[in-house]
Enzyme design. Structure first.
Site, mmCIF file in Angstrom:
data_model
loop_
_atom_site.group_PDB
_atom_site.id
_atom_site.type_symbol
_atom_site.label_atom_id
_atom_site.label_comp_id
_atom_site.label_asym_id
_atom_site.label_seq_id
_atom_site.Cartn_x
_atom_site.Cartn_y
_atom_site.Cartn_z
ATOM 1 N N CYS A 121 37.029 6.331 63.997
ATOM 2 C CA CYS A 121 36.914 5.157 64.878
ATOM 3 C C CYS A 121 35.832 5.333 65.945
ATOM 4 C CB CYS A 121 38.258 4.875 65.542
ATOM 5 S SG CYS A 121 39.017 6.299 66.352
ATOM 6 N N LYS B 35 33.983 15.443 64.252
ATOM 7 C CA LYS B 35 33.877 14.212 63.460
ATOM 8 C C LYS B 35 32.757 13.330 63.997
ATOM 9 C CE LYS B 35 38.893 13.962 62.713
ATOM 10 N NZ LYS B 35 40.096 13.211 63.118
ATOM 11 N N HIS C 25 36.827 1.822 72.220
ATOM 12 C CA HIS C 25 36.096 3.076 72.423
ATOM 13 C C HIS C 25 34.691 2.739 72.929
ATOM 14 C CE1 HIS C 25 39.354 5.175 70.751
ATOM 15 N NE2 HIS C 25 38.831 5.610 69.602
ATOM 16 N N ARG D 224 37.449 12.351 53.842
ATOM 17 C CA ARG D 224 36.122 11.931 54.307
ATOM 18 C C ARG D 224 35.011 12.884 53.866
ATOM 19 N NH1 ARG D 224 37.883 10.227 60.346
ATOM 20 N NH2 ARG D 224 39.130 8.417 59.778
ATOM 21 N N ASN E 216 38.727 0.114 68.483
ATOM 22 C CA ASN E 216 39.035 1.302 67.686
ATOM 23 C C ASN E 216 40.108 1.103 66.625
ATOM 24 O OD1 ASN E 216 40.469 1.255 70.365
ATOM 25 N ND2 ASN E 216 41.723 2.784 69.320
ATOM 26 N N THR E 217 41.065 0.171 66.820
ATOM 27 C CA THR E 217 42.068 -0.011 65.767
ATOM 28 C C THR E 217 41.767 -1.204 64.870
ATOM 29 O OG1 THR E 217 43.610 -1.365 67.074
ATOM 30 C CG2 THR E 217 43.870 1.037 67.201
ATOM 31 N N GLY F 23 53.761 2.904 61.182
ATOM 32 C CA GLY F 23 52.981 3.453 62.294
ATOM 33 C C GLY F 23 52.043 2.428 62.907
ATOM 34 N N SER G 192 45.207 4.044 72.097
ATOM 35 C CA SER G 192 45.700 3.595 70.790
ATOM 36 C C SER G 192 45.082 4.402 69.660
ATOM 37 C CB SER G 192 45.436 2.105 70.588
ATOM 38 O OG SER G 192 44.057 1.815 70.700
ATOM 39 N N GLU H 153 37.930 15.723 67.393
ATOM 40 C CA GLU H 153 37.160 14.489 67.477
ATOM 41 C C GLU H 153 35.662 14.727 67.612
ATOM 42 O OE1 GLU H 153 37.890 10.221 67.437
ATOM 43 O OE2 GLU H 153 39.066 11.998 66.948
ATOM 44 N N ARG I 108 39.494 11.186 76.477
ATOM 45 C CA ARG I 108 40.547 10.170 76.429
ATOM 46 C C ARG I 108 40.656 9.507 77.794
ATOM 47 N NH1 ARG I 108 42.115 8.501 71.782
ATOM 48 N NH2 ARG I 108 43.038 10.458 71.039
#
Length: 361
Positions: free
Chosen positions: A158, A213, A251, A118, A336-337, A14, A187, A210, A244
């Site tokens: 993220c 979180k 981000h 988490r 973010n990634t 992934g 992403s 989201e 988004r």
């Protein structure tokens, strides 16, 4: 380190798994020796399993192309080949919780990018510059799991990386109320524009799960260890909207803050720029030299110019100014990634290795 630690990546095909692969190429401490994914990929070489779905801008590392993908559900078999694993599996939360515990019970540490654990009270959720002391709960977790070396540690969502570091840097001024809107890259959903043409020139004002979180996870990061579990902080109270936007990586957050102790703008900037954590003190391989930078220009930070600051591991803050309703407002940006996903997990693993939690089997 005389001999590199052997690393496995669960969910290696992934987008986040691919990011782990690219970040760990030529890592001084870690070597990817095992890639695992679903049964449909098992038995193929990594290059065959990914096929035309390689999403990174850099080429697939030669060292992993010919690795034969293992079945992630064959836990004992995968665990026998590695010293620890990174987890980026795409399963339901219940399935993720179960399989990560299975790996931990084989005495294999699990450093997870997933959200499933988490809120498990004895699983540390760590941004290494902010709350590395939370790793102390691992000893209590091991007692629960019945392990000597195996445990699970996770990194947070993220989106919170673009504003929580600032709140941590400003802790002494007691931020107590925060309003944040995050503008999140595609992403973050594991997509590119090729996969998601609907996002071109579009904004979607909803990202499932989201906002909860983004409001709650900072409080766990800013909390403290009590009686073998993490007790979340009670403040600041955070309310958040997550949107988004048509950006590939990065981000951005627009944030308003109220403080109990009234700082000046100069004091806030100084705290950002002087903020250092354990990764900087230990000079860890993936640690940014300057974790948070403040940008004076009115039109910064910008995704295209600033998302790769410190190879994507740093956080950029700008547009700090007094507000008419709140005390101050600012704009934050993080990758973010990288910092928000695989890179943050790699830095957690480096911290855990430096502290002796991850060792050769």
């Amino acid at each position: 380190m005389d001999q590199k630690l052997r690393v496995g990546i669960l969910g290696a095909t992934g987008m986040v798994g691919q990011r782990f692969i690219s970040l760990l190429e030529n890592h001084p401490w870690f070597e990817v020796v095992t890639v695992a994914a679903s049964a449909r990929s098992a038995g193929k070489t990594y290059e065959e399993a990914v096929g035309g779905r390689w999403k990174m801008t850099t080429p697939m590392p030669e060292a992993v192309k010919k690795l034969v993908v293992m079945n992630v559900n064959e836990v004992e078999k995968v665990a026998s080949t590695v010293d620890f694993v990174f987890s980026a599996v795409d399963m339901t939360k219940d399935e993720i919780r179960a399989i990560e515990e299975e790996y931990a019970k084989t005495e294999t540490p699990v450093v997870s990018n997933n959200s499933a654990h988490r809120w498990t009270p004895d699983v540390p959720m760590v941004v290494p510059e902010i709350n590395p002391e939370h790793f102390a709960v691992i000893e209590d977790q091991k007692k629960r799991l019945g392990t000597k070396k195996g445990f699970i540690a996770v990194k947070p969502n993220c989106s919170i990386q673009s504003y929580t570091p600032a709140l941590a840097a400003w802790k002494e001024f007691e931020p107590y109320e925060v309003v944040a809107t995050t503008y999140q890259a595609i992403s973050g959903a594991g997509k590119t524009f090729k996969d998601w043409p609907e996002m071109v020139e579009n904004i979607i004002p909803y990202i499932g799960g989201e906002e909860e979180k983004s409001e709650k996870e900072p409080l766990r990061v800013l909390g403290k260890v009590e009686d073998g579990v993490i007790k979340p902080a009670e403040e600041p109270k955070i309310t958040c909207q997550c949107i988004r936007v048509p950006v590939l990586n990065g981000h951005t957050a627009a944030v308003f803050v109220k403080f109990r102790k009234k700082p000046t703008k100069e004091q806030l900037i100084e705290k950002l720029e002087s903020f250092r954590g354990l990764p900087q003190e230990l000079d860890l391989p993936s640690a940014p030299k300057q974790f948070i930078r403040y940008m004076q220009e009115d039109n910064r930070p910008q995704v295209t110019l600033d998302v790769d600051y410190e190879k994507g591991m740093g956080v950029s803050i700008g547009r700090l100014r007094e507000d008419t309703i709140y005390d101050f407002k600012f704009v934050g940006l993080s990758h973010n990634t990288v910092r928000g996903a695989a890179g943050g997990a790699v830095l957690c693993a480096e911290t855990l290795t430096a502290k002796g939690y991850i060792q050769h089997k």
